[in-house]
Every structure is written in structure tokens, then in C-alpha cells.
Design a protein around this motif. Structure first.
Motif, short mmCIF file in Angstrom:
data_model
loop_
_atom_site.label_atom_id
_atom_site.label_comp_id
_atom_site.label_asym_id
_atom_site.label_seq_id
_atom_site.Cartn_x
_atom_site.Cartn_y
_atom_site.Cartn_z
N ALA A 180 33.64 41.60 49.01
CA ALA A 180 34.99 41.19 48.57
C ALA A 180 35.63 40.29 49.63
CB ALA A 180 35.85 42.42 48.33
N HIS A 181 35.01 40.21 50.81
CA HIS A 181 35.60 39.41 51.90
C HIS A 181 34.54 38.36 52.31
CE1 HIS A 181 38.07 38.38 55.23
NE2 HIS A 181 37.92 39.45 56.01
N LYS B 204 35.47 44.47 31.40
CA LYS B 204 35.91 45.49 32.36
C LYS B 204 34.88 46.62 32.51
CE LYS B 204 39.66 43.44 33.34
NZ LYS B 204 39.58 42.57 34.49
N ARG C 202 31.27 40.29 38.85
CA ARG C 202 32.46 39.45 39.10
C ARG C 202 31.99 38.05 39.44
NH1 ARG C 202 37.88 41.59 41.96
NH2 ARG C 202 38.44 42.97 40.27
N LEU C 203 32.82 37.09 39.17
CA LEU C 203 32.46 35.72 39.56
C LEU C 203 32.70 35.60 41.06
CD1 LEU C 203 31.41 33.62 37.67
CD2 LEU C 203 33.70 32.69 37.47
N GLY D 60 33.15 34.24 44.73
CA GLY D 60 33.71 32.97 45.18
C GLY D 60 34.90 32.55 44.36
N PHE D 61 35.33 33.43 43.44
CA PHE D 61 36.51 33.16 42.63
C PHE D 61 37.57 34.22 42.90
CE2 PHE D 61 36.93 30.08 39.15
CZ PHE D 61 35.82 29.31 39.42
N ARG E 217 43.27 37.32 47.14
CA ARG E 217 44.46 38.16 47.18
C ARG E 217 45.74 37.34 47.36
NH1 ARG E 217 45.70 43.31 48.64
NH2 ARG E 217 44.22 43.87 47.03
N TYR F 258 40.98 33.65 30.50
CA TYR F 258 40.94 34.82 31.40
C TYR F 258 41.22 34.40 32.84
CZ TYR F 258 38.89 38.74 34.05
OH TYR F 258 38.68 39.77 34.93
N ARG G 147 44.97 34.76 35.02
CA ARG G 147 44.96 35.56 36.27
C ARG G 147 45.00 34.68 37.52
NH1 ARG G 147 42.59 38.00 32.34
NH2 ARG G 147 42.76 40.25 32.04
N ASN H 56 37.45 30.06 45.73
CA ASN H 56 37.95 30.25 47.10
C ASN H 56 37.00 29.54 48.08
OD1 ASN H 56 35.84 32.16 47.83
ND2 ASN H 56 36.94 33.63 46.53
N1 ACO Z 1 35.78 37.66 38.62
C1 ACO Z 1 36.32 38.23 37.50
N2 ACO Z 1 37.54 38.82 37.47
C2 ACO Z 1 38.26 38.80 38.61
C3 ACO Z 1 37.78 38.21 39.79
C4 ACO Z 1 36.50 37.63 39.76
N3 ACO Z 1 36.00 37.05 40.87
N4 ACO Z 1 38.70 38.36 40.77
C5 ACO Z 1 39.74 39.01 40.21
N5 ACO Z 1 39.48 39.28 38.89
C6 ACO Z 1 40.39 39.91 37.93
C7 ACO Z 1 40.46 41.41 38.13
O1 ACO Z 1 39.50 42.11 37.34
C8 ACO Z 1 41.88 41.72 37.71
O2 ACO Z 1 41.93 41.68 36.31
P1 ACO Z 1 42.94 42.66 35.51
O3 ACO Z 1 44.33 42.23 35.95
O4 ACO Z 1 42.67 42.40 34.08
O5 ACO Z 1 42.63 44.06 35.94
C9 ACO Z 1 42.66 40.50 38.20
O6 ACO Z 1 41.71 39.42 38.21
C10 ACO Z 1 43.26 40.67 39.59
O7 ACO Z 1 42.20 40.97 40.50
P2 ACO Z 1 42.28 42.02 41.69
O8 ACO Z 1 40.91 42.52 41.98
O9 ACO Z 1 43.33 43.03 41.38
O10 ACO Z 1 42.80 41.08 42.85
P3 ACO Z 1 42.71 41.38 44.38
O11 ACO Z 1 43.75 40.55 45.02
O12 ACO Z 1 42.74 42.86 44.63
O13 ACO Z 1 41.23 40.87 44.79
C11 ACO Z 1 39.43 39.50 45.50
C12 ACO Z 1 40.97 39.66 45.37
C13 ACO Z 1 38.84 40.75 46.19
C14 ACO Z 1 39.12 38.29 46.37
C15 ACO Z 1 38.84 39.34 44.07
O14 ACO Z 1 39.38 38.19 43.46
C16 ACO Z 1 37.31 39.27 44.12
O15 ACO Z 1 36.65 40.31 44.11
N6 ACO Z 1 36.73 38.03 44.12
C17 ACO Z 1 35.29 37.88 44.21
C18 ACO Z 1 34.84 38.09 45.65
C19 ACO Z 1 35.20 36.93 46.55
O16 ACO Z 1 35.00 35.77 46.22
N7 ACO Z 1 35.72 37.27 47.74
C20 ACO Z 1 36.06 36.28 48.77
C21 ACO Z 1 37.54 36.26 49.00
S1 ACO Z 1 37.94 34.94 50.11
C22 ACO Z 1 37.48 35.51 51.61
O17 ACO Z 1 37.49 36.66 51.95
C23 ACO Z 1 37.06 34.50 52.52
#
Ligand code: ACO
Length: 431
Positions: free
Chosen positions: A266-267, A297, A302-303, A305-306, A309, A355, A359, A364
Motif C-alpha cells: 500500500a506504500h 468489493k 486493486r489497481l 499504482g492508482f 491517501r 468508479y 473516487r 500515483n
Molecule cells: N484500486 C481500486 N479501488 C481503489 C484503489 C485502487 N488502487 N484505491 C482506492 N480504491 C477505492 C477503495 O476501495 C475505496 O472504495 P469505496 O469508497 O467504495 O470503499 C475508495 O477507493 C477509497 O480508498 P481507500 O482505500 O479508503 O483510500 P486510502 O486513502 O485508505 O488508501 C491507498 C490509499 C492505500 C494508496 C489506496 O489507494 C491503494 O491501495 N492504492 C493501491 C496501492 C498503491 O498504489 N500504493 C502507493 C501509494 S503512493 C506511495 O506510497 C508512494
């Protein structure tokens, strides 16, 4: 400026209190809830820090709605275009861009510390050849606390400065040693006549039996990626470094904690996961199927890189990396890289999908970084290590800012307890 206040009322008892509202230079105000316990007998509840500022900081500012990222006030776009990684490191740590003389001194100080103790090098023999490099990096950096414990008084500014130089200088050397260990190749010593990125390429790819040519576009791409990953205010790994460091722990151990936090998908682990995802998707025809999985759900796909926070608009770092990706692939003659083509199509299709639009999920920084790393020959398991090398600078800047603040407190969150109420111990025969 008028003092801002906020009135809090307990709607059951009618008790009122006034809380101070603090304003920063930029960004939303924050409510100082320090007296909430005293006034109302309450703690705040905010799992995941969705609405909580954990500290005050002068280092980095992000406006997630506008896609703005400033280091010490300077936009990331300007730093990416005009600066270099070590200059950005100096800026983040010291608060100002260095003069020519300060820049030369800083570069020289980093160069002075690039070698690692030979005993530290032997640690790698304890790891299997296929150990994940993030595990090696975290282990070896933590063990540096054993090497420099006696000479590390965190209250001594000079000790802190030497720590900063040492860790920024040695982390690429440790990363390269981890890589060479995984290949079974001899370790390559650093070259202080090279710039930071070129030295890293040399330590990664040179072998003793033939000359290694450092490609300047590749070195430039690496330097740019390092600038873009250098700091990102109170992200999970930086907050981990602050939390571990707030106990007065040895800073190498605190940095090692940050490396472990960064590893998660996630990071920082997302860059490795993006490449695995693109390989899994395989072809553009499969994109709709995987987008449907990402939206389902009941499916944990998860996608990668998309989403972010903080950014609910384009991540400005992703825009810069995307352009660099084109340049590097063209220079390396890999413009028809199928993974890059797939990434572009995936981005295009996702950005039109309700979708993702609703959201505010945008690519990223890690959506494209893995493609560049891959094109320059760095294997996916090393992607997060590259991120850790760059982010070390941010961790150091935040640790320094925290430790040098006379008002520093140990970080100690509270909880909402939902476990069993008080009950008696039951003897084993009666359970
Ligand atoms: N693919 C599909 N759905 C997603 C994604 C994704 N990558 N990211 C968020 N969502 C959806 C969630 O399911 C949620 O949907 P809902 O409202 O219907 O329940 C909504 O979007 C909000 O997502 P949260 O997980 O609550 O957002 P949060 O801020 O907690 O998470 C995070 C952010 C962890 C970066 C998340 O977007 C994710 O997991 N992304 C993929 C991993 C990633 O690319 N991480 C790198 C982050 S950048 C970095 O650290 C350098």
C-alpha cells in the motif's frame, strides 16, 4: 491576525469548552484537541489518521486537491527541472538551497562516507541468495546502530549531522551489496568521482572483469526518480521513523523501521506490485476484466499504482515520471516496451471509468517508476529499495526536525478499548 477558536459542546451534559485553532503557512487549519481529555474526559478516534495532523513540520507541503507538492516551499516541478538529488537532500534537511560552497562541502561530506565497514559487508553472507532485498536493507541498516552507537548522541547536533551524511552516503552501497549478493557477484566499491546516481549504477552493474559505461540519460533518470521520491510529508514510513525516533532510539534503528514500513504494497511496495500487475494483465484486451476485478468489493485485486491517501487529483510526481518514461525508453530504444504501452492504455481506460472518476483515483508516483527502473535493468525486487534510498533523505530531515525540537514528546497514541471487561483468572483444570 484574529485568534481563531472553536467551541466544543457535549450535547448530553451541555458542558462547553473552547479549543484553539492553529493555522499553518498553507493548508487547512487544525484544531488543537490537547485539552479535550481535561475538559470533557474524551480522546479523539481517528483510525488511519484520516483527519489528524500528528506533528508540526516545515519541510514539505502537499495540496492533494490541487496536485501541489512543495519542498521547503519550492514546487517539485522546479526541483525536478533544475536541481539534483543531493541539492534537494540539502534543501530538505537544512531548509534552504545550498550556496555553491555549501553544495560542494555537502557533496564532499557524502563522498567521504560512501564505503561501509567490511564487517558489515560480511552480514550479507548470512542471507540466502534469494532473500528479499528490502529485508536485507532493513536488517543491515538496523545493524549500523551497533557500529555507531557510542558515537551517536542524539542531542549533539554534530553527531546528528554525521549520522545524516553517513546514512545518505551508505544506503546506496548497502543496496548495491544486497543486489550483488542476490546475483552471487563480487561487491563493487563506490567511486567518489561519480555523482550519486552514476555511482549507484556503477555499484549495481559494474563487474571486475570488464569496463562499465555509465549512460548519462540513465543516470539523469535515476537522479530525477530520487528527487521525486525524496520526501512526502507525514507518509506511513516517515511517521514510523518519527514514532520510533521519538523514543530516543538510535536513528539507524529508526530508519530501519521506516524501511520496513515502506515495504508494504500500500506504500513503497506498490512500484514492485505495479509491474507484477501489468505482467498479470498481459494484454490491452484483458484490461476490462481486471478493471472489473478492481471494482469488485469481493475481490481483493486493486489497481496498483492508482489512488493516494492525500492526492485526490493527479499526483504531480506521476506527471513528471510519465514524461521521463518516454524519454528513457526512447533513449534506450525501448519505446515499443509492451508494459509501457499497456500502462498507458490502462491509465486511459481507468481515467474514463466512473468508479475511478467518482473516487478521484489517479495514477500515483509508482505507476510509472517501475517501468523506468525495469528499462534501466533494475529487477522488480529492487524497486522499493530504490525508493528507500531516495526516501532516506526525507526520513533524515523529519527525524532531525523532530529531535531538534525542544518540545518533542514520545509518540504514544491512545485507543478505544473494545475487549473483555474485568474478569477473574480461571485455573487450567476449570477452563
Ligand atoms: N484500486 C481500486 N479501488 C481503489 C484503489 C485502487 N488502487 N484505491 C482506492 N480504491 C477505492 C477503495 O476501495 C475505496 O472504495 P469505496 O469508497 O467504495 O470503499 C475508495 O477507493 C477509497 O480508498 P481507500 O482505500 O479508503 O483510500 P486510502 O486513502 O485508505 O488508501 C491507498 C490509499 C492505500 C494508496 C489506496 O489507494 C491503494 O491501495 N492504492 C493501491 C496501492 C498503491 O498504489 N500504493 C502507493 C501509494 S503512493 C506511495 O506510497 C508512494
Amino acid at each position: 491576525m484574529a485568534e481563531k477558536k472553536f467551541e466544543l459542546t457535549n450535547l448530553v451534559t451541555g458542558k462547553k469548552s473552547v479549543a484553539e485553532v492553529k493555522s499553518g503557512t498553507l493548508g487547512p487549519d487544525v484544531l488543537n484537541i490537547a485539552s479535550l481529555g481535561k475538559d470533557h474526559g474524551l480522546f479523539t478516534f481517528d483510525p488511519g489518521f484520516m483527519a489528524t495532523a500528528a506533528c508540526e513540520s516545515k519541510i514539505t507541503f502537499i495540496d492533494g486537491d490541487e496536485g501541489v507538492l512543495l519542498h521547503r516551499g519550492i514546487p517539485i516541478e522546479q526541483l525536478a527541472e533544475k536541481s539534483n538529488f543531493l541539492e534537494v537532500a540539502y534543501l530538505l534537511i537544512n531548509g534552504e538551497l545550498p550556496t555553491g560552497e555549501q553544495s560542494a562541502e555537502f557533496t564532499n561530506a557524502i563522498g567521504h562516507h560512501t564505503m561501509i565497514n567490511e564487517s558489515l559487508l560480511r552480514f550479507f553472507n548470512g542471507f540466502q541468495y534469494n532473500a528479499h532485498p528490502m529485508a536485507m536493507l532493513s536488517g543491515v541498516v538496523a545493524s549500523m546502530s551497533a557500529f555507531y552507537h557510542d558515537s551517536m548522541d542524539i542531542n549533539n547536533p554534530r553527531h546528528r549531522e554525521i549520522f545524516a551524511h553517513r546514512i545518505i552516503a551508505k544506503i546506496p552501497t548497502i543496496a548495491a551489496a544486497a543486489y550483488k549478493h542476490s546475483l552471487g557477484q563480487p561487491f563493487v566499491y563506490p567511486r567518489n568521482d561519480l555523482d550519486y546516481g552514476s555511482n549507484l549504477l556503477h555499484m549495481f552493474f559494474a563487474v571486475p572483469c570488464e569496463p562499465y559505461h555509465i549512460d548519462p540519460v540513465t543516470a539523469q533518470a535515476l537522479d530525477l526518480l530520487f528527487i521525486l521520491h525524496a520526501d512526502h510529508e507525514q507518509n506511513a514510513s516517515t511517521s514510523t521513523v518519527r514514532l520510533a525516533g521519538s523514543t530516543g532510539a538510535n536513528p539507524y534503528a529508526a530508519i530501519s523501521a521506516g524501511i520496513s514500513a515502506l515495504w508494504g504494497p500500500a506504500h513503497g511496495g506498490a512500484n514492485e506490485a505495479v509491474l507484477a500487475m501489468l505482467e498479470q494483465i498481459g494484454t490491452v484486451e484483458n484490461v476490462p476484466k481486471y478493471l472489473a476485478k478492481a471494482k469488485d468489493k469481493n475481490d481483493n485485486f486493486r489497481l496498483m499504482g492508482f489512488g493516494h491517501r492525500v492526492y485526490k487529483n493527479f499526483d504531480p510526481r506521476a506527471t513528471i515520471i510519465r514524461a521521463m518514461c518516454h524519454k528513457v525508453l526512447a533513449k534506450l530504444g525501448k519505446s515499443d516496451n509492451p508494459l509501457f504501452e499497456l500502462a498507458l492504455r490502462l491509465e486511459e481506460i481507468a481515467l474514463k471509468d466512473d468508479y475511478f472518476v467518482e473516487r478521484k483515483l489517479y495514477p500515483n508516483v509508482d505507476f510509472y517508476s517501475g517501468i523506468i527502473y525495469s528499462a534501466i535493468g533494475i529487477p522488480p525486487s529492487m524497486f522499493t529499495v530504490m525508493f528507500a534510498i531516495a526516501r532516506t533523505v526525507g526520513w533524515v530531515a523529519h527525524w532531525q526536525e523532530m529531535i531538534s525540537d525542544p518540545a518533542m514528546k514520545i509518540s504514544r497514541p491512545r485507543q478505544l478499548y473494545t475487549g473483555a471487561g474485568k474478569r477473574n483468572y480461571v485455573e487450567v483444570g476449570k477452563r
